[in-house]
Write a protein that holds these residues in place. Structure first.
Motif, PDB file in Angstrom:
ATOM      1  N   GLY A  61      53.054  28.853  86.245  1.00 15.13           N
ATOM      2  CA  GLY A  61      52.659  27.696  85.108  1.00 15.13           C
ATOM      3  C   GLY A  61      53.619  27.638  83.979  1.00 15.13           C
ATOM      4  N   TYR A  62      54.143  28.863  83.601  1.00 13.08           N
ATOM      5  CA  TYR A  62      55.053  28.654  82.261  1.00 13.08           C
ATOM      6  C   TYR A  62      56.372  28.058  83.016  1.00 13.08           C
ATOM      7  CZ  TYR A  62      58.570  30.270  79.056  1.00 13.08           C
ATOM      8  OH  TYR A  62      59.492  30.234  78.243  1.00 13.08           O
ATOM      9  N   VAL A  63      56.792  28.469  83.819  1.00 11.12           N
ATOM     10  CA  VAL A  63      58.117  28.287  84.411  1.00 11.12           C
ATOM     11  C   VAL A  63      58.277  26.562  85.107  1.00 11.12           C
ATOM     12  CG1 VAL A  63      59.764  28.390  86.249  1.00 11.12           C
ATOM     13  CG2 VAL A  63      58.914  30.205  85.248  1.00 11.12           C
ATOM     14  N   LEU A  64      56.952  26.379  85.268  1.00 16.07           N
ATOM     15  CA  LEU A  64      56.823  24.768  85.926  1.00 16.07           C
ATOM     16  C   LEU A  64      56.716  23.562  84.825  1.00 16.07           C
ATOM     17  CD1 LEU A  64      53.954  24.699  88.721  1.00 16.07           C
ATOM     18  CD2 LEU A  64      56.559  24.356  88.801  1.00 16.07           C
ATOM     19  N   VAL A  65      56.107  24.078  83.552  1.00 18.61           N
ATOM     20  CA  VAL A  65      56.063  23.298  82.310  1.00 18.61           C
ATOM     21  C   VAL A  65      57.379  23.631  81.669  1.00 18.61           C
ATOM     22  CG1 VAL A  65      54.906  23.010  80.159  1.00 18.61           C
ATOM     23  CG2 VAL A  65      53.635  23.703  82.195  1.00 18.61           C
ATOM     24  N   ARG A  66      57.866  24.754  81.287  1.00 19.30           N
ATOM     25  CA  ARG A  66      59.006  24.829  80.352  1.00 19.30           C
ATOM     26  C   ARG A  66      60.337  24.173  81.177  1.00 19.30           C
ATOM     27  NH1 ARG A  66      62.870  25.662  77.977  1.00 19.30           N
ATOM     28  NH2 ARG A  66      63.658  27.050  76.552  1.00 19.30           N
ATOM     29  N   PHE A  67      60.405  24.285  82.507  1.00 19.60           N
ATOM     30  CA  PHE A  67      61.808  23.941  83.081  1.00 19.60           C
ATOM     31  C   PHE A  67      61.437  22.700  83.844  1.00 19.60           C
ATOM     32  CE2 PHE A  67      62.121  28.684  82.429  1.00 19.60           C
ATOM     33  CZ  PHE A  67      63.178  28.719  81.688  1.00 19.60           C
ATOM     34  N   ARG A  68      60.491  21.980  83.407  1.00 24.25           N
ATOM     35  CA  ARG A  68      60.254  20.863  84.180  1.00 24.25           C
ATOM     36  C   ARG A  68      61.428  19.431  83.762  1.00 24.25           C
ATOM     37  NH1 ARG A  68      57.426  20.089  79.751  1.00 24.25           N
ATOM     38  NH2 ARG A  68      56.932  18.233  78.648  1.00 24.25           N
ATOM     39  N   THR A  69      61.740  18.725  84.889  1.00 22.73           N
ATOM     40  CA  THR A  69      62.804  17.694  84.770  1.00 22.73           C
ATOM     41  C   THR A  69      62.314  16.824  83.332  1.00 22.73           C
ATOM     42  OG1 THR A  69      63.105  17.842  87.111  1.00 22.73           O
ATOM     43  CG2 THR A  69      64.260  16.057  85.854  1.00 22.73           C
ATOM     44  N   ALA A  73      66.852  16.811  79.124  1.00 26.98           N
ATOM     45  CA  ALA A  73      66.828  18.190  78.941  1.00 26.98           C
ATOM     46  C   ALA A  73      68.291  18.793  79.672  1.00 26.98           C
ATOM     47  CB  ALA A  73      65.784  18.804  79.749  1.00 26.98           C
ATOM     48  N   PRO A  74      68.765  19.930  79.180  1.00 29.81           N
ATOM     49  CA  PRO A  74      70.087  20.422  80.011  1.00 29.81           C
ATOM     50  C   PRO A  74      69.595  21.237  81.034  1.00 29.81           C
ATOM     51  CG  PRO A  74      69.350  21.455  78.003  1.00 29.81           C
ATOM     52  CD  PRO A  74      68.400  20.536  78.025  1.00 29.81           C
ATOM     53  N   LEU A  75      70.676  21.507  81.774  1.00 31.17           N
ATOM     54  CA  LEU A  75      70.154  22.247  82.850  1.00 31.17           C
ATOM     55  C   LEU A  75      69.880  23.700  82.607  1.00 31.17           C
ATOM     56  CD1 LEU A  75      70.283  21.972  86.238  1.00 31.17           C
ATOM     57  CD2 LEU A  75      72.576  22.874  86.102  1.00 31.17           C
ATOM     58  N   PRO A  76      68.855  24.274  83.066  1.00 26.37           N
ATOM     59  CA  PRO A  76      68.547  25.675  82.659  1.00 26.37           C
ATOM     60  C   PRO A  76      69.667  26.605  82.912  1.00 26.37           C
ATOM     61  CG  PRO A  76      66.681  24.825  83.741  1.00 26.37           C
ATOM     62  CD  PRO A  76      67.883  23.829  84.045  1.00 26.37           C
ATOM     63  N   ALA A  77      69.734  27.868  82.364  1.00 25.19           N
ATOM     64  CA  ALA A  77      70.803  29.096  82.649  1.00 25.19           C
ATOM     65  C   ALA A  77      70.534  29.225  84.217  1.00 25.19           C
ATOM     66  CB  ALA A  77      70.670  29.984  81.907  1.00 25.19           C
ATOM     67  N   GLN A  78      71.664  29.282  84.876  1.00 24.24           N
ATOM     68  CA  GLN A  78      71.754  29.732  86.454  1.00 24.24           C
ATOM     69  C   GLN A  78      72.035  31.038  86.389  1.00 24.24           C
ATOM     70  OE1 GLN A  78      70.617  27.173  88.833  1.00 24.24           O
ATOM     71  NE2 GLN A  78      69.884  26.391  86.584  1.00 24.24           N
ATOM     72  N   ILE A  79      70.764  31.993  87.097  1.00 24.50           N
ATOM     73  CA  ILE A  79      71.004  33.492  87.115  1.00 24.50           C
ATOM     74  C   ILE A  79      71.415  33.833  88.348  1.00 24.50           C
ATOM     75  CG2 ILE A  79      70.204  35.708  86.651  1.00 24.50           C
ATOM     76  CD1 ILE A  79      68.391  34.051  84.384  1.00 24.50           C
ATOM     77  N   ARG A  80      72.349  34.644  88.620  1.00 23.14           N
ATOM     78  CA  ARG A  80      72.407  35.215  90.093  1.00 23.14           C
ATOM     79  C   ARG A  80      72.915  36.544  90.059  1.00 23.14           C
ATOM     80  NH1 ARG A  80      74.944  30.492  90.369  1.00 23.14           N
ATOM     81  NH2 ARG A  80      74.110  28.922  92.081  1.00 23.14           N
ATOM     82  N   GLY A  81      72.453  37.385  90.710  1.00 19.80           N
ATOM     83  CA  GLY A  81      72.533  38.901  90.861  1.00 19.80           C
ATOM     84  C   GLY A  81      72.128  39.529  89.417  1.00 19.80           C
ATOM     85  N   HIS A  82      70.899  39.691  89.106  1.00 20.85           N
ATOM     86  CA  HIS A  82      70.458  40.125  87.766  1.00 20.85           C
ATOM     87  C   HIS A  82      69.749  41.589  88.097  1.00 20.85           C
ATOM     88  CE1 HIS A  82      68.094  40.942  84.183  1.00 20.85           C
ATOM     89  NE2 HIS A  82      68.758  39.862  83.685  1.00 20.85           N
ATOM     90  N   THR A  83      70.424  42.692  87.900  1.00 23.72           N
ATOM     91  CA  THR A  83      70.258  43.983  88.347  1.00 23.72           C
ATOM     92  C   THR A  83      68.821  44.590  87.778  1.00 23.72           C
ATOM     93  OG1 THR A  83      72.607  44.442  88.102  1.00 23.72           O
ATOM     94  CG2 THR A  83      70.939  46.430  88.588  1.00 23.72           C
ATOM     95  N   LEU A  84      68.444  44.301  86.709  1.00 21.33           N
ATOM     96  CA  LEU A  84      67.007  44.732  86.164  1.00 21.33           C
ATOM     97  C   LEU A  84      66.233  43.771  86.733  1.00 21.33           C
ATOM     98  CD1 LEU A  84      65.847  46.432  84.300  1.00 21.33           C
ATOM     99  CD2 LEU A  84      65.660  44.527  82.429  1.00 21.33           C
TER     100      LEU A  84
END
Ligand code: CUA
Length: 330
Positions: A61-69, A73-84
């Motif tokens: 729910g948080y992701v859907l609301v926070r990062f909705r189009t 709005a700028p493009l959210p940070a794109q994460i690839r390969g986050h070890t943690l």
């Protein structure tokens, strides 16, 4: 327009009524240590999955609301390969599986211990198409479809299958365990709730699989001992109509399959020595009344499709006499 809701409600009531949580076949009514253990694991899994489900939906729910189009709005940070993150979503499900696996494996091993407890009561259960044979080797008792057990004592159930695969299942007393020809399965449990518990074959085994039922009567030690004494005693010699029935029985094909102590010694069908002491007929299918027994010996196929017992060609009079005899065998 207004007619549909009451109809739907009525249908739902009927449907829900058929699913009473505490019915005679309910898995959440613990009647043994085995079932209590299963319920314990069931509760752990239900609570754990409910918490995990709630967390996932909150994050979603948080992701859907926070990062909705949104228009600007700028493009959210794109994460690839986050070890943690990768480590945590690998380790956390593994931990959940471990929490479920430990008690599950413990119960699986505990309820099929091969070294029998010294004070355990041993019962050999044989699944036949389509009825249950119960033999108490140490007590010298053989019966069918109604299993008597003393409350509070460890019971070792040895499962054997003479024909096809069946599955022994008494929901109040615990999980299913298969009865496999050529294989020795075991079930160890302690019945804790006196009363009648219903069971059912839980592995498709042919035409009358659905009619392969059983009753388990859990009773106080003294009552169980009295039942054993009754099963070992010779039933009273029949008189009147029942005596006629005995003579019909002795002259018919019945003797080839059924045992009645002192009368016949067949081993392919239920032992009838104390048939009159049982409450049901045809593997828990019908109440054991003289009328039902007469109808049964007259046309067994009509009462239980596929039954191995042939139509013996008895007249109505002969059937009534045989029913009087069999129900007299207390
Ligand atoms: Cu026996 Cu299904």
């Amino acid at each position: 327009m207004l007619r549909r809701p009451p109809l739907t409600l009525a249908a739902l009531t009927v449907f829900a009524g058929g699913c009473a949580w505490n019915g005679p076949m309910s898995t959440v009514v613990p009647g043994s240590d085995f079932n209590r253990s299963i319920l314990h694991v069931y509760t752990i899994i239900t609570v754990a999955t409910a918490i995990i489900g709630a967390l996932v939906f909150v994050v979603l729910g948080y992701v859907l609301v926070r990062f909705r189009t949104r228009p600007d709005a700028p493009l959210p940070a794109q994460i690839r390969g986050h070890t943690l993150l990768e480590l945590s979503w690998t380790i956390m499900p593994a931990l959940v599986l471990l929490i479920i696996a430990i008690p599950t494996i413990q119960i699986v091993f505990r309820t099929q211990t091969q070294g029998a407890a010294p004070a355990a009561l041993r019962v050999i259960v044989r699944g036949w198409q389509w009825w249950w044979q119960f033999e108490y080797p140490e007590l010298g008792v053989v019966t069918a479809n109604e299993l008597h057990l003393p409350v509070g004592r460890t019971i070792t159930i040895d499962l054997e299958g003479p024909d096809v695969i069946h599955s022994f299942w008494v929901p109040h007393l615990g999980g299913k365990r298969d009865v496999v020809p050529g294989r020795h399965n075991r079930l160890v449990l302690i019945p804790e709730t006196p009363g009648e518990h219903w069971g059912q074959c839980a592995e498709f085994c042919g035409t009358s699989h659905a009619n392969m039922r059983m009753r388990v009567i859990v009773q106080a030690a003294a009552d169980f001992d009295a039942w054993v004494a009754q099963q070992k005693a010779t039933p009273p010699e029949p008189t009147g109509l029942a005596a006629d029935g005995k003579s019909v029985f002795s002259r018919s094909a019945c003797v080839g399959c059924h045992t009645i102590a002192g009368v016949s010694a067949g081993v392919l069908a239920p032992n009838l020595t104390h048939f009159g002491s049982r409450t049901t007929l045809a593997a828990g299918l019908w109440p054991n009344t003289p009328e039902n027994v007469a109808a049964w010996v007259r046309h067994p196929q009509a009462l239980k499709p596929g039954v191995k017992m042939p139509d013996l060609g008895l007249t109505d009079e002969q059937a009534k006499a045989v029913a009087a005899y069999l129900t007299s065998l207390k």
